[in-house]
Design an enzyme around this catalytic site. Structure first.
Site, PDB file in Angstrom:
ATOM      1  N   SER A 151      69.196  82.544  68.856  1.00  0.00           N
ATOM      2  CA  SER A 151      69.569  81.503  67.891  1.00  0.00           C
ATOM      3  C   SER A 151      69.438  82.042  66.463  1.00  0.00           C
ATOM      4  O   SER A 151      68.716  83.015  66.222  1.00  0.00           O
ATOM      5  CB  SER A 151      68.616  80.313  68.086  1.00  0.00           C
ATOM      6  N   GLY A 152      70.163  81.403  65.548  1.00  0.00           N
ATOM      7  CA  GLY A 152      69.959  81.628  64.114  1.00  0.00           C
ATOM      8  C   GLY A 152      69.950  83.080  63.669  1.00  0.00           C
ATOM      9  O   GLY A 152      70.863  83.860  63.986  1.00  0.00           O
ATOM     10  N   ILE A 153      68.916  83.439  62.935  1.00  0.00           N
ATOM     11  CA  ILE A 153      68.817  84.775  62.324  1.00  0.00           C
ATOM     12  C   ILE A 153      68.740  85.867  63.397  1.00  0.00           C
ATOM     13  O   ILE A 153      69.370  86.924  63.274  1.00  0.00           O
ATOM     14  CB  ILE A 153      67.582  84.832  61.387  1.00  0.00           C
ATOM     15  N   SER A 198      58.606  84.524  55.348  1.00  0.00           N
ATOM     16  CA  SER A 198      59.274  83.387  54.691  1.00  0.00           C
ATOM     17  C   SER A 198      58.844  83.370  53.241  1.00  0.00           C
ATOM     18  O   SER A 198      57.729  83.814  52.915  1.00  0.00           O
ATOM     19  CB  SER A 198      58.836  82.072  55.343  1.00  0.00           C
ATOM     20  N   THR A 229      62.821  89.591  68.885  1.00  0.00           N
ATOM     21  CA  THR A 229      62.240  88.401  69.518  1.00  0.00           C
ATOM     22  C   THR A 229      62.950  87.158  68.964  1.00  0.00           C
ATOM     23  O   THR A 229      63.362  87.128  67.808  1.00  0.00           O
ATOM     24  CB  THR A 229      60.716  88.312  69.281  1.00  0.00           C
ATOM     25  N   TYR A 279      52.047  76.642  58.548  1.00  0.00           N
ATOM     26  CA  TYR A 279      53.220  77.538  58.625  1.00  0.00           C
ATOM     27  C   TYR A 279      53.101  78.657  57.585  1.00  0.00           C
ATOM     28  O   TYR A 279      53.282  79.839  57.905  1.00  0.00           O
ATOM     29  CB  TYR A 279      54.486  76.711  58.407  1.00  0.00           C
TER      30      TYR A 279
END
Ligand code: NDP
Length: 249
Positions: free
Chosen positions: A16-18, A137, A12, A150
């Site tokens: 972009s990015g990772i 994270s 998912t 977050y």
């Protein structure tokens, strides 16, 4: 032999990015990859950049019907799911005094509710020995100001993977998490912060990361590849920090 030969992966937020770096590495290692995203244009661009077998599906991570349809399309196209990488996420920051219900709901809908129900829909289609990888994270182990909601979303995802490691053990499904520290991706431009504050944040990260630098999306992707591959066949329930040591010292 390539590490993900004959595997089917759903990533998912793969434009972009990772997510994008992981999709590229996975196809290079022989996987058939499905990426989801919320912007058709970005998905089309990603498909051009990802070598090998890739399918892009427009699906907002907070839209349960769209996620269900993405699972259905993946199974219809490739017959099964071996690797589910729940990577899509947003990280707008706000101090507790400024948090609104809208901020709370947006973060929880994208970072938590979407992944929960995507997993639920995927379970009947996960092959024996499949792996579910949550992108959490390091914030869920720290107390950085402004990350209240977050951090809570990432802690929820981390908790879920512990439960899944038990609940899905009968099908030999592993559930793990990868916990990035500061990784150089476009996410910092999406925080809604002035450029100066982003620069300050970057400088402060360098001070608290023992390796004194940002990580790259490619470094993250290599860790996700390890967790997804048979090399991690006895790694389960764990949250693996990829943060230059930030959360460990
Ligand atoms: P990016 O913004 O580069 O990638 C995030 C991806 O998720 C993008 O493809 C983005 O789409 C997608 N996405 C966001 N919201 C939705 C949505 N509602 N529906 C569908 N797709 C969505 O950031 P990163 O690669 O850095 O982030 C990937 C994950 O890593 C996130 O979960 C993030 O929380 C986590 N992470 C990142 C860290 C970092 O320092 N970079 C640190 C710790 C965790 P779009 O391009 O449209 O925005």
């Amino acid at each position: 032999m390539r590490k993900l030969e004959n595997k089917v992966a759903l990533i998912t937020g793969g434009n972009s990015g990772i997510g994008l770096a992981t999709a590229k590495l996975f196809t290079q290692e022989g996987a058939k990859v499905v990426i989801t995203g919320r912007r058709q244009e970005a998905l089309d661009q990603a498909v051009k950049e990802i070598p090998g077998e890739v399918t892009a599906i427009l699906a907002d991570a907070s839209d349960l019907d769209a996620n269900k349809a993405a699972i259905g399309k993946t199974v219809e196209t490739y017959g099964k799911i071996d690797i589910l990488f729940l990577n899509a996420g947003i990280a707008p920051f706000a101090p507790i005094a400024e948090i609104t219900e809208e901020h709370f709901d947006e973060l929880f809908n994208i970072n938590v509710k979407g992944p929960f129900f995507t997993i639920k829909e995927a379970i009947p289609h996960l092959s024996e020995g499949a792996v579910i990888i949550g992108n959490t994270s390091v914030v869920n182990q720290k107390g950085f100001p402004g990350t209240g909601v977050y951090s809570a979303t990432k802690a929820a995802l981390r908790s879920l993977s512990r439960v899944l490691a038990n609940e899905l053990a009968e099908k030999k499904i592993r559930a793990v998490s990868v916990a990035p520290g500061p990784i150089d991706t476009p996410i910092y431009g999406k925080l809604g912060l002035p450029e100066e504050q982003i620069q300050q944040m970057g400088a402060s990260f360098s001070e608290i990361v023992p390796l004194s630098r940002f990580g790259s999306a490619e470094e993250l992707a290599k860790t996700v590849l390890f967790l997804a591959s048979d090399e991690a066949s006895y790694v389960n329930g764990v949250e693996l920090a990829v943060d230059g040591g930030m959360s460990q010292v």
